[in-house]
Design a protein around this motif. Structure first.
Motif, PDB file in Angstrom:
ATOM      1  N   UNK A  74       8.450  13.476  -2.259  1.00 37.82           N
ATOM      2  CA  UNK A  74       7.705  14.225  -0.723  1.00 37.82           C
ATOM      3  C   UNK A  74       7.456  12.873  -0.054  1.00 37.82           C
ATOM      4  N   UNK A  75       7.821  13.342   1.171  1.00 44.31           N
ATOM      5  CA  UNK A  75       7.388  12.404   2.184  1.00 44.31           C
ATOM      6  C   UNK A  75       7.357  13.283   3.578  1.00 44.31           C
ATOM      7  N   UNK A  76       5.615  12.624   4.220  1.00 47.19           N
ATOM      8  CA  UNK A  76       5.573  12.680   5.028  1.00 47.19           C
ATOM      9  C   UNK A  76       6.157  12.835   6.176  1.00 47.19           C
ATOM     10  N   UNK A  77       6.424  13.578   7.653  1.00 44.94           N
ATOM     11  CA  UNK A  77       6.944  12.896   8.591  1.00 44.94           C
ATOM     12  C   UNK A  77       6.727  11.740   8.835  1.00 44.94           C
ATOM     13  N   UNK A  78       7.634  10.886   9.985  1.00 43.52           N
ATOM     14  CA  UNK A  78       7.829   9.605  10.658  1.00 43.52           C
ATOM     15  C   UNK A  78       7.043   8.842   9.458  1.00 43.52           C
ATOM     16  N   UNK A  79       7.599   8.836   8.073  1.00 45.26           N
ATOM     17  CA  UNK A  79       7.096   7.764   7.184  1.00 45.26           C
ATOM     18  C   UNK A  79       7.853   6.570   7.329  1.00 45.26           C
TER      19      UNK A  79
ATOM     20  N   UNK B 238      10.582  22.273   1.962  1.00 45.28           N
ATOM     21  CA  UNK B 238       9.615  21.906   0.031  1.00 45.28           C
ATOM     22  C   UNK B 238      10.095  23.832  -0.130  1.00 45.28           C
ATOM     23  N   UNK B 239      10.347  24.451   0.267  1.00 44.54           N
ATOM     24  CA  UNK B 239      10.145  26.071   0.324  1.00 44.54           C
ATOM     25  C   UNK B 239      11.816  26.447   0.019  1.00 44.54           C
TER      26      UNK B 239
ATOM     27  N   UNK C 241       0.557  -1.153  -0.332  1.00 46.30           N
ATOM     28  CA  UNK C 241       0.056  -0.122   0.343  1.00 46.30           C
ATOM     29  C   UNK C 241       0.554   1.043  -0.551  1.00 46.30           C
ATOM     30  N   UNK C 242       2.024   1.375   0.162  1.00 47.10           N
ATOM     31  CA  UNK C 242       3.638   2.159   0.165  1.00 47.10           C
ATOM     32  C   UNK C 242       3.539   2.580  -0.508  1.00 47.10           C
TER      33      UNK C 242
ATOM     34  N   UNK D  10      12.648   5.700   9.038  1.00 45.45           N
ATOM     35  CA  UNK D  10      11.970   6.893   8.844  1.00 45.45           C
ATOM     36  C   UNK D  10      12.663   8.292   9.300  1.00 45.45           C
TER      37      UNK D  10
ATOM     38  N   UNK E 170      10.292  16.147   6.837  1.00 37.07           N
ATOM     39  CA  UNK E 170       8.634  16.245   5.815  1.00 37.07           C
ATOM     40  C   UNK E 170       9.042  17.592   4.870  1.00 37.07           C
ATOM     41  N   UNK E 171       8.934  16.576   3.996  1.00 34.60           N
ATOM     42  CA  UNK E 171      10.087  17.454   2.914  1.00 34.60           C
ATOM     43  C   UNK E 171       9.950  16.805   1.613  1.00 34.60           C
TER      44      UNK E 171
END
Lengths: 312, 314
Positions: A295-300, A270-271, A132-133, A241, A245-246
């Motif tokens: 991109x990755x969410x925090x703690x992925x 990202x900025x 699923x990931x 992990x 995020x970024x």
């Protein structure tokens, strides 16, 4: 080869919904191979198409053993594939959460039930599965620990790894789990990708399936001998992990051997573009799974590593 | 006071926050706590009205508050904001990831923190609204594993119906099961329909919650009368009506209808051919507690549920 409709539903405005199967040889229900069950599983569909092409050739040469039948179901959900939707078109339910199915239930329960009725009596059940990931895998065989699992048989595919997976509550409604409960020897075949077609890994997967069918006396085949598989339980894997995020900038990919402390990836703001996290390997090992989105969410869980104990 | 239960940074200039309103008397209260939780499925909005109404009522009558009321209106803020049932970007049903994992990925982490925060409440309401396809009479669903502890609460929650259903391994991943298994009594309410708010049902549940707050010693103000629900503990009492063909479902009765055997519930028609494909009639005398709201049906789509041999409690 015989093409047959295993299950169908009449629709209001669309063509009939059909689950088609392709059978090779006659006799004992030896092996069933199932492909895409979700609308984004292009690789799984592609693998089946290549397997069907190969089995047609083998059948023409008389290489399917007498008294053995192989069934390939390349796609369980053509409706979702054709509209590029992952789950069922109307209610967004997942057919692979509906097994063993129910012929008087809701639509996806009926699809699961209709398919399961057609495939539950095979000796071997193989599913080209997806995760699923979003990410890329080292091709491997995954076996659920149900009490009916057969790890020695899983090694016959000749993949580098056989992963033993402890089922979670929602796994109990998957095809693989229910196949095992119905005493089919069931295995999930993971290739590198899901949405993108990776021809090299599809070829490896098809060769491995043919290798398995040869070793289990279903076909004659002179092909890939395979690896001596290493058996790993999912609890042994090391999950890595990201802390921020970024943007995800991977520096190591699936299949690579890595050292403890080696930089695997960076996360950048990202900025402003500055690096906010440097992700290092916590162990020596082989990357089984690597995140593959911009991109990755925090703690992925961006990496899953199989730690190596005494190699190197 | 609004509190942040859990937050995580997102990649592009945003922080995901799950927040709650904590209502307490000035002295902190007597330590008893009720939690009202909703919005696990982003397309179920009936609980939004209940949260608003309860919070507004208590704040205007704060002198009667003796304990703590925690109101969590949006466990899945992304889903509510984007009209998405699951968690957008992950295509994941949030009510299949509990009790979560503090060492897990973002969603598992969120789930674990939510459970940690709500655990220890004297009572939790987890308010759902069926889905966008079905309309339900106000009801509470209870896993048979937890019936002894939960039915006494549910009977005073001012709903029409308590449905005690069989245990299922799949349901062990739900928010309510996780809390119930950990010893925090949690009632799952289903009422109304997805993407809509039925204020009359919200008013009913609001009264039931206040009544239970009174019983739990959390509320010292006005009490409300509650109705006596039907309790069904026998799965054979409930009949499921599924579509025999694909088509457009035209309902003939509303949910809550008392039916005689043979009464017409609805028709499935084909607008292309101008024909009736099937007529759905009641197989037995009973009470229609669920009916399909969304007209497009595939073969197998659920059209309704009937509690056989019962009449409405209403």
């Amino acid at each position: 080869m015989e093409k047959k409709v295993l299950f169908e539903i009449k629709a209001l405005y669309r063509d009939d919904f059909r689950v088609s199967g392709f059978s090779f040889g006659h006799g004992e229900k030896a092996a069933c191979i199932v492909g895409s069950m979700r609308g984004n599983e292009n690789q799984q569909l592609y693998c089946c198409s290549q397997l069907i092409r190969k089995l047609k050739e083998l059948e023409a040469k008389g290489r399917i053993h007498e008294g053995k039948e192989i069934l390939v179901v390349p796609c369980v959900n053509p409706y979702s594939m054709n509209i590029k939707k992952r789950f069922w078109s109307i209610d967004n339910t997942d057919i692979n959460r509906m097994f063993p199915g129910y012929d008087e239930g809701e639509t996806t329960q009926r699809i699961a039930g209709g398919l399961f009725e057609a495939i539950k009596d095979y000796v071997y059940g193989l599913q080209f599965a997806s995760f699923y990931m979003p990410g890329r895998f080292v091709p491997h065989i995954r076996v659920m620990k149900t009490g009916f699992e057969d790890v020695e048989l899983a090694k016959k595919f000749g993949f580098p790894y056989v992963l033993l997976h402890t089922p979670r509550p929602f796994d109990t409604t998957t095809l693989n789990y229910n196949w095992q409960v119905w005493e089919t020897k069931a295995f999930s075949v993971y290739t590198t990708s899901t949405e993108e077609i990776d021809r090299a890994s599809a070829r490896q997967a098809v060769e491995s399936v043919l290798n398995f069918l040869r070793k289990t006396d279903v076909i004659d085949y002179d092909g890939f001998e395979g690896y001596v598989s290493k058996v790993v339980s999912t609890e042994e894997m090391v999950t890595v992990r990201n802390r921020t995020a970024g943007f995800f900038e991977g520096k190591a990919g699936a299949g690579e051997h890595v050292r403890k402390g080696q930089v695997l990836a960076c996360i950048a703001d990202c900025y402003e573009g500055n690096v906010t996290d440097e992700i290092c390997s916590p162990a020596d090992g082989t990357i089984l799974f690597a995140h593959a989105e911009p991109r990755a969410y925090q703690n992925t869980a961006v990496y899953k590593i199989i730690p190596e104990k005494d190699e190197w | 006071m609004i509190e942040t239960v859990v937050q995580v940074d997102l990649p592009v200039d945003e922080t995901l926050q799950i927040r709650k309103m904590r209502l307490q008397p000035e002295d902190g209260g007597n330590g008893r706590r009720i939690s009202i939780v909703t919005g696990i499925h982003g397309d179920e909005l009936e609980g939004q009205y209940v949260c608003y109404k309860l919070s507004d009522y208590i704040q205007k009558n704060i002198k009667y508050l003796a304990g703590t009321v925690d109101v969590y209106p949006a466990l899945n803020p992304f889903g509510i904001d984007s009209i998405t049932r699951g968690i957008p970007a992950f295509d994941l049903d949030m009510n299949r990831i509990f009790p979560g994992n503090t060492e897990g990925d973002m969603n598992e982490y969120l789930a674990a923190q939510i459970v940690r925060d709500a655990a220890g409440s004297d009572l939790v309401f987890d308010i759902h609204a069926s889905n966008i396809f079905l309309t339900e009479v106000p009801q509470i669903r209870i896993n048979e594993l937890h019936r002894d502890r939960l039915v006494p609460y549910a009977e005073e929650a001012n709903v029409d119906f308590i449905w005690i259903h069989g245990a299922s391994t799949v349901l062990e991943s739900t928010f309510a099961h996780s809390l119930n298994a950990a010893g925090t009594p949690t009632l799952v309410v289903e009422m109304g329909v997805g993407m809509r708010i039925t204020q009359a049902y919200g008013d009913r549940l609001f009264a039931g919650i206040v009544h239970l707050m009174k019983r739990l010693g959390i509320w010292e103000g006005e009490d409300f009368d509650v109705r006596t629900p039907i309790v069904s503990a026998d799965n054979e009492d409930v009949g499921f009506l599924n579509a025999s063909v694909s088509g457009i479902f035209l309902k003939n009765v509303e949910h809550g209808a008392v039916l005689k055997r043979g009464d017409l519930i609805g028709r499935i028609v084909n607008p292309l051919t101008g024909t009736v494909e099937d007529e759905i009639t009641s197989p037995e005398d009973g009470w229609l507690f669920t009916i399909r709201e969304y007209p497009v049906v595939s073969e197998g789509s659920l059209l309704g549920r009937i509690l056989y041999g019962k009449e409405s409690s209403v």
